[in-house]
Scaffold this motif. Structure first.
Motif, PDB file in Angstrom:
ATOM      1  N   VAL A  21       6.608  11.856  31.367  1.00  0.00           N
ATOM      2  CA  VAL A  21       5.389  11.321  31.957  1.00  0.00           C
ATOM      3  C   VAL A  21       5.342  11.627  33.451  1.00  0.00           C
ATOM      4  N   ILE A  22       4.194  11.375  34.021  1.00  0.00           N
ATOM      5  CA  ILE A  22       4.058  11.407  35.473  1.00  0.00           C
ATOM      6  C   ILE A  22       3.490  10.071  35.926  1.00  0.00           C
ATOM      7  N   GLN A  23       3.885   9.661  37.126  1.00  0.00           N
ATOM      8  CA  GLN A  23       3.250   8.516  37.775  1.00  0.00           C
ATOM      9  C   GLN A  23       2.439   9.066  38.926  1.00  0.00           C
ATOM     10  N   ILE A  24       1.158   8.755  38.884  1.00  0.00           N
ATOM     11  CA  ILE A  24       0.198   9.243  39.872  1.00  0.00           C
ATOM     12  C   ILE A  24      -0.183   8.071  40.766  1.00  0.00           C
ATOM     13  N   THR A  25       0.005   8.217  42.061  1.00  0.00           N
ATOM     14  CA  THR A  25      -0.508   7.246  43.018  1.00  0.00           C
ATOM     15  C   THR A  25      -1.800   7.835  43.556  1.00  0.00           C
ATOM     16  N   PHE A  26      -2.905   7.104  43.376  1.00  0.00           N
ATOM     17  CA  PHE A  26      -4.206   7.636  43.767  1.00  0.00           C
ATOM     18  C   PHE A  26      -5.021   6.594  44.518  1.00  0.00           C
ATOM     19  N   ASP A  27      -5.947   7.093  45.326  1.00  0.00           N
ATOM     20  CA  ASP A  27      -6.801   6.261  46.171  1.00  0.00           C
ATOM     21  C   ASP A  27      -8.108   6.005  45.427  1.00  0.00           C
ATOM     22  N   THR A  28      -8.335   4.751  45.027  1.00  0.00           N
ATOM     23  CA  THR A  28      -9.520   4.415  44.238  1.00  0.00           C
ATOM     24  C   THR A  28     -10.815   4.524  45.036  1.00  0.00           C
TER      25      THR A  28
ATOM     26  N   GLU B  13      19.408   4.155  31.798  1.00  0.00           N
ATOM     27  CA  GLU B  13      18.576   5.246  32.294  1.00  0.00           C
ATOM     28  C   GLU B  13      18.935   6.538  31.564  1.00  0.00           C
ATOM     29  N   PRO B  14      17.943   7.155  30.910  1.00  0.00           N
ATOM     30  CA  PRO B  14      18.232   8.361  30.139  1.00  0.00           C
ATOM     31  C   PRO B  14      18.360   9.591  31.034  1.00  0.00           C
ATOM     32  N   THR B  15      19.089  10.575  30.558  1.00  0.00           N
ATOM     33  CA  THR B  15      19.186  11.858  31.255  1.00  0.00           C
ATOM     34  C   THR B  15      18.155  12.821  30.667  1.00  0.00           C
ATOM     35  N   TYR B  16      17.876  13.883  31.384  1.00  0.00           N
ATOM     36  CA  TYR B  16      16.952  14.906  30.891  1.00  0.00           C
ATOM     37  C   TYR B  16      17.443  15.460  29.555  1.00  0.00           C
ATOM     38  N   ARG B  17      18.714  15.712  29.466  1.00  0.00           N
ATOM     39  CA  ARG B  17      19.300  16.249  28.212  1.00  0.00           C
ATOM     40  C   ARG B  17      19.075  15.278  27.055  1.00  0.00           C
ATOM     41  N   GLU B  18      19.271  13.993  27.295  1.00  0.00           N
ATOM     42  CA  GLU B  18      19.035  12.983  26.248  1.00  0.00           C
ATOM     43  C   GLU B  18      17.561  12.945  25.849  1.00  0.00           C
ATOM     44  N   ILE B  19      16.677  13.017  26.833  1.00  0.00           N
ATOM     45  CA  ILE B  19      15.236  13.020  26.549  1.00  0.00           C
ATOM     46  C   ILE B  19      14.889  14.214  25.675  1.00  0.00           C
TER      47      ILE B  19
ATOM     48  N   ALA C   1       9.229   7.465  30.256  1.00  0.00           N
ATOM     49  CA  ALA C   1       8.909   6.080  29.910  1.00  0.00           C
ATOM     50  C   ALA C   1       8.755   5.982  28.396  1.00  0.00           C
ATOM     51  N   GLY C   2       8.847   4.772  27.909  1.00  0.00           N
ATOM     52  CA  GLY C   2       8.544   4.513  26.507  1.00  0.00           C
ATOM     53  C   GLY C   2       9.690   4.667  25.538  1.00  0.00           C
ATOM     54  N   GLY C   3      10.901   4.687  26.020  1.00  0.00           N
ATOM     55  CA  GLY C   3      12.044   4.870  25.136  1.00  0.00           C
ATOM     56  C   GLY C   3      12.562   3.579  24.548  1.00  0.00           C
ATOM     57  N   ASN C   4      13.525   3.738  23.651  1.00  0.00           N
ATOM     58  CA  ASN C   4      14.058   2.569  22.947  1.00  0.00           C
ATOM     59  C   ASN C   4      15.580   2.502  22.997  1.00  0.00           C
ATOM     60  N   VAL C   5      16.164   3.105  24.022  1.00  0.00           N
ATOM     61  CA  VAL C   5      17.618   3.000  24.196  1.00  0.00           C
ATOM     62  C   VAL C   5      17.890   2.349  25.548  1.00  0.00           C
TER      63      VAL C   5
ATOM     64  N   ILE D 111       9.603   0.383  31.349  1.00  0.00           N
ATOM     65  CA  ILE D 111      10.308   0.864  32.536  1.00  0.00           C
ATOM     66  C   ILE D 111      10.015   2.352  32.734  1.00  0.00           C
ATOM     67  N   PHE D 112       9.735   2.721  33.988  1.00  0.00           N
ATOM     68  CA  PHE D 112       9.556   4.129  34.353  1.00  0.00           C
ATOM     69  C   PHE D 112      10.841   4.602  35.019  1.00  0.00           C
ATOM     70  N   TYR D 113      11.343   5.743  34.573  1.00  0.00           N
ATOM     71  CA  TYR D 113      12.529   6.352  35.174  1.00  0.00           C
ATOM     72  C   TYR D 113      12.116   7.654  35.841  1.00  0.00           C
ATOM     73  N   LYS D 114      12.417   7.797  37.103  1.00  0.00           N
ATOM     74  CA  LYS D 114      12.120   9.018  37.841  1.00  0.00           C
ATOM     75  C   LYS D 114      13.067  10.124  37.386  1.00  0.00           C
ATOM     76  N   ALA D 115      12.524  11.316  37.145  1.00  0.00           N
ATOM     77  CA  ALA D 115      13.347  12.472  36.793  1.00  0.00           C
ATOM     78  C   ALA D 115      14.100  12.949  38.037  1.00  0.00           C
ATOM     79  N   THR D 116      15.139  13.736  37.825  1.00  0.00           N
ATOM     80  CA  THR D 116      15.930  14.257  38.936  1.00  0.00           C
ATOM     81  C   THR D 116      15.090  15.173  39.818  1.00  0.00           C
ATOM     82  N   GLN D 117      15.568  15.416  41.019  1.00  0.00           N
ATOM     83  CA  GLN D 117      14.826  16.180  42.020  1.00  0.00           C
ATOM     84  C   GLN D 117      14.442  17.573  41.532  1.00  0.00           C
ATOM     85  N   GLU D 118      15.263  18.209  40.728  1.00  0.00           N
ATOM     86  CA  GLU D 118      14.947  19.563  40.247  1.00  0.00           C
ATOM     87  C   GLU D 118      13.674  19.600  39.389  1.00  0.00           C
TER      88      GLU D 118
END
Length: 178
Positions: free
Chosen positions: A59-66, A43-49, A36-40, A137-144
């Motif tokens: 980054v990570i997105q954490i889903t948590f129970d309040t 959807e960026p690739t890992y190599r581009e990042i 997240a937080g890019g300026n291009v 925008i948040f982009y999910k990284a690839t499964q690996e």
């Protein structure tokens, strides 16, 4: 969706480290590695990042129970399991993609983050440089890149970089672990 579920988006260096930390925290339902937080555009690739040229942070997105853990506690764990005083760096990982950042999702998260950063500053000799920004925008990284420590804990990076962070988590926040 459970009305007690909330999402936090945090960057504290390599997402493999922060993912491994929060997967051990009670009340955390899911952790997704991404960017997240890019300026291009697009959807960026890992190599581009990794080039550092896109402006995205790992980054990570954490889903948590309040009802189990608060956003404030999530932030305290985050701020005490990485070094929030080094600009664009965590250990040997250097570049803007490794910056310390809290991407808040709403005004309430923003206010809590401001307060936590103020409170935590007293524990550090150097100034906290953690960026505080509205979530773009948040982009999910690839499964690996998902569940990296769980799937690769015998690798050198896991042993020498991730395990010390997990030890710190267990030492400082034992009461918050699964």
């Amino acid at each position: 969706m459970n009305k007690n579920l909330q999402i936090a988006t945090l960057g504290g260096g390599c997402f493999w480290c922060t993912e491994a930390v929060f997967q051990e925290v009670r009340g955390v339902e899911k952790v997704i590695s991404g960017y997240a937080g890019g300026n291009v555009p697009g959807e960026p690739t890992y190599r581009e990042i990794c080039s550092g040229l896109t402006g995205h942070a790992e980054v990570i997105q954490i889903t948590f129970d309040t009802s189990v853990i608060s956003y404030e506690d999530i932030l305290v764990i985050f701020m005490t399991t990485h070094d929030p005083t080094t600009l664009n760096q965590q250990g040997a990982d250097r570049g803007t993609q490794y910056r310390s950042v809290v991407f808040y999702h709403d005004n309430n998260q923003q206010q809590i983050a401001i307060e936590v950063l103020k409170q935590i500053q007293g524990y550090y000799d150097d100034k906290i440089v953690t960026e505080l920004s509205a979530l773009p925008i948040f982009y999910k990284a690839t499964q690996e890149h998902q569940d990296f420590y769980k799937n690769n804990n015998g690798q050198g990076y896991c042993t020498f970089v991730i395990e010390p962070k997990l030890s710190k988590l267990r030492q400082l926040h034992a009461d918050k672990l699964k």
